[in-house]
Design a protein around this motif. Sequence first.
Motif, PDB file in Angstrom:
ATOM      1  N   PHE A  21       0.830  -1.202   0.000  1.00  0.00           N
ATOM      2  CA  PHE A  21       0.000   0.000   0.000  1.00  0.00           C
ATOM      3  C   PHE A  21       0.866   1.254   0.000  1.00  0.00           C
ATOM      4  CE2 PHE A  21      -3.901   2.213   0.508  1.00  0.00           C
ATOM      5  CZ  PHE A  21      -3.676   3.262   1.379  1.00  0.00           C
ATOM      6  N   THR A  22       1.896   1.244   0.808  1.00  0.00           N
ATOM      7  CA  THR A  22       2.785   2.415   0.886  1.00  0.00           C
ATOM      8  C   THR A  22       3.438   2.678  -0.467  1.00  0.00           C
ATOM      9  OG1 THR A  22       3.211   1.908   3.206  1.00  0.00           O
ATOM     10  CG2 THR A  22       4.739   3.420   2.144  1.00  0.00           C
ATOM     11  N   VAL A  25       0.976   4.367  -2.656  1.00  0.00           N
ATOM     12  CA  VAL A  25       0.820   5.765  -2.238  1.00  0.00           C
ATOM     13  C   VAL A  25       1.962   6.612  -2.793  1.00  0.00           C
ATOM     14  CG1 VAL A  25       0.789   7.335  -0.251  1.00  0.00           C
ATOM     15  CG2 VAL A  25      -0.508   5.221  -0.170  1.00  0.00           C
ATOM     16  N   GLN A  29       0.759   9.528  -5.138  1.00  0.00           N
ATOM     17  CA  GLN A  29       0.284  10.580  -4.229  1.00  0.00           C
ATOM     18  C   GLN A  29       0.414  11.982  -4.837  1.00  0.00           C
ATOM     19  OE1 GLN A  29       2.557  11.195  -0.621  1.00  0.00           O
ATOM     20  NE2 GLN A  29       4.474  10.537  -1.553  1.00  0.00           N
ATOM     21  N   THR A  30       1.488  12.221  -5.585  1.00  0.00           N
ATOM     22  CA  THR A  30       1.750  13.565  -6.096  1.00  0.00           C
ATOM     23  C   THR A  30       0.674  13.989  -7.095  1.00  0.00           C
ATOM     24  OG1 THR A  30       4.067  12.954  -5.939  1.00  0.00           O
ATOM     25  CG2 THR A  30       3.580  15.043  -6.994  1.00  0.00           C
ATOM     26  N   TRP A  54      -7.252   8.056   0.103  1.00  0.00           N
ATOM     27  CA  TRP A  54      -6.377   6.896   0.333  1.00  0.00           C
ATOM     28  C   TRP A  54      -6.966   5.930   1.358  1.00  0.00           C
ATOM     29  CZ3 TRP A  54      -3.089   5.327  -3.010  1.00  0.00           C
ATOM     30  CH2 TRP A  54      -2.400   6.224  -3.833  1.00  0.00           C
TER      31      TRP A  54
ATOM     32  N   PHE B  47       5.268  15.338   0.959  1.00  0.00           N
ATOM     33  CA  PHE B  47       5.115  14.033   0.309  1.00  0.00           C
ATOM     34  C   PHE B  47       5.979  12.953   0.968  1.00  0.00           C
ATOM     35  CE2 PHE B  47       2.184  15.271  -2.729  1.00  0.00           C
ATOM     36  CZ  PHE B  47       2.563  16.425  -3.382  1.00  0.00           C
ATOM     37  N   PHE B  50       3.835  11.994   4.102  1.00  0.00           N
ATOM     38  CA  PHE B  50       2.433  11.614   3.879  1.00  0.00           C
ATOM     39  C   PHE B  50       2.158  10.111   4.044  1.00  0.00           C
ATOM     40  CE2 PHE B  50      -1.827  12.463   2.486  1.00  0.00           C
ATOM     41  CZ  PHE B  50      -2.208  11.344   1.780  1.00  0.00           C
ATOM     42  N   PRO B  51       2.918   9.216   3.402  1.00  0.00           N
ATOM     43  CA  PRO B  51       2.592   7.784   3.518  1.00  0.00           C
ATOM     44  C   PRO B  51       2.586   7.275   4.955  1.00  0.00           C
ATOM     45  CG  PRO B  51       4.162   8.128   1.748  1.00  0.00           C
ATOM     46  CD  PRO B  51       4.064   9.419   2.492  1.00  0.00           C
ATOM     47  N   LEU B  54      -0.339   8.705   6.904  1.00  0.00           N
ATOM     48  CA  LEU B  54      -1.564   8.051   6.437  1.00  0.00           C
ATOM     49  C   LEU B  54      -1.744   6.677   7.077  1.00  0.00           C
ATOM     50  CD1 LEU B  54      -3.960   7.964   4.353  1.00  0.00           C
ATOM     51  CD2 LEU B  54      -2.346   6.910   2.780  1.00  0.00           C
ATOM     52  N   LEU B  55      -0.665   5.898   7.085  1.00  0.00           N
ATOM     53  CA  LEU B  55      -0.737   4.550   7.678  1.00  0.00           C
ATOM     54  C   LEU B  55      -1.086   4.598   9.156  1.00  0.00           C
ATOM     55  CD1 LEU B  55       1.979   2.134   6.258  1.00  0.00           C
ATOM     56  CD2 LEU B  55      -0.464   1.783   6.404  1.00  0.00           C
ATOM     57  N   ILE B  58      -4.755   5.172   9.407  1.00  0.00           N
ATOM     58  CA  ILE B  58      -5.511   3.967   9.032  1.00  0.00           C
ATOM     59  C   ILE B  58      -5.514   2.982  10.188  1.00  0.00           C
ATOM     60  CG2 ILE B  58      -5.437   1.908   7.565  1.00  0.00           C
ATOM     61  CD1 ILE B  58      -4.544   3.761   5.265  1.00  0.00           C
TER      62      ILE B  58
END
Lengths: 180, 149
Positions: A21-22, A25, A29-30, A54, B47, B50-51, B54-55, B58
């Motif tokens: 998933f990462t 992303v 994502q951009t 997301w 950016f 962000f990941p 986000l995780l 979640i």
Amino acid sequence: MITDQALIIQFQKNEAKEVAFTQLVKKHQTKLYYQIKRMVIEHADADDIAQLVWMKVWEKLAGFKMESEFSTWLFRIGYNETLNYINKQKRTASSSFDSSDESYMGTASSTKDPLPVQIQIKLEQAVQQLPEKQRFVFMLRYFEEMNYEKIAEIMGTTIGGAKANFHQAVKKMEEMLSAD
Amino acid sequence: MNQKEVMENKEQIKEIEDDKALVEALLSESVLIDFNKKQQETPSYYFERFPDDLLMKIKAQQKPVPVFHIGKMAVAAAVIFLVATTYFFIEKSNQNLQKESIALHEIPTAELDSYVNNNEWVAEAELQNEINNLGINFESNNLSKDSSN
């Protein structure tokens, strides 16, 4: 570079789900963020919407059948969530999207852009005054150079509808830019 | 990519260029580029972060495994008990009602006699009432019978 399909399969098989998933992303994502930010302008709003998108992807990716490209599916969710967000904002307070709002004009004047600020402000206002669908098509077509087939798929409309939206957007912008 | 796809690709590129030219007739390309740059402004390291952010979100929102609390179980048990008791009570009442209607004709004669004797005066009053309503004169009828004899 590992493909979207491989990452999705990895996710669906529960093999290092978070890693897969990462990776997705990081890949997308951009573009997704820019698609959203062009519509809502403010970073905070774009960030909120991007996170919502997301999180929906996380919930629904297990059932994604790969009948379309992942990016198309992703941008479609992004488009719908952005419209929902804008409509919700309109129902509560519309100041972020009000073209006559002077604070909006302030953001353009703070730029160090060498070009005349007035043109930038006019352009920003003209774009913001476009109906959401026309604005969306305009942004994707001009700045992302996306073909009408993909735009139509994202918006859930026809190719003809997407083309019409673009040309109507250009016509409206012409009227607004030549109004003063 | 076969020839047909190449041709289609070229057509699409030409279409995009034509559409962009329509927009650039309104505003210079540099204005549009600067507009786009401004739209793409983000906070530093947005950016990159962000990941992971986000995780974390979640994981925080993932539904917890349901835990059975004793308090909730007690309430559930009480509700079930109440419903069961009410149902049982209603069922029993219905059965008793049926038994009463069936048992009536099974009442012993002695009991019936006793009931009648105890309520004789009521029965007599009701009978007289009926007689009066019908307008029957027993005494006159009896006399006429005697005379015929």
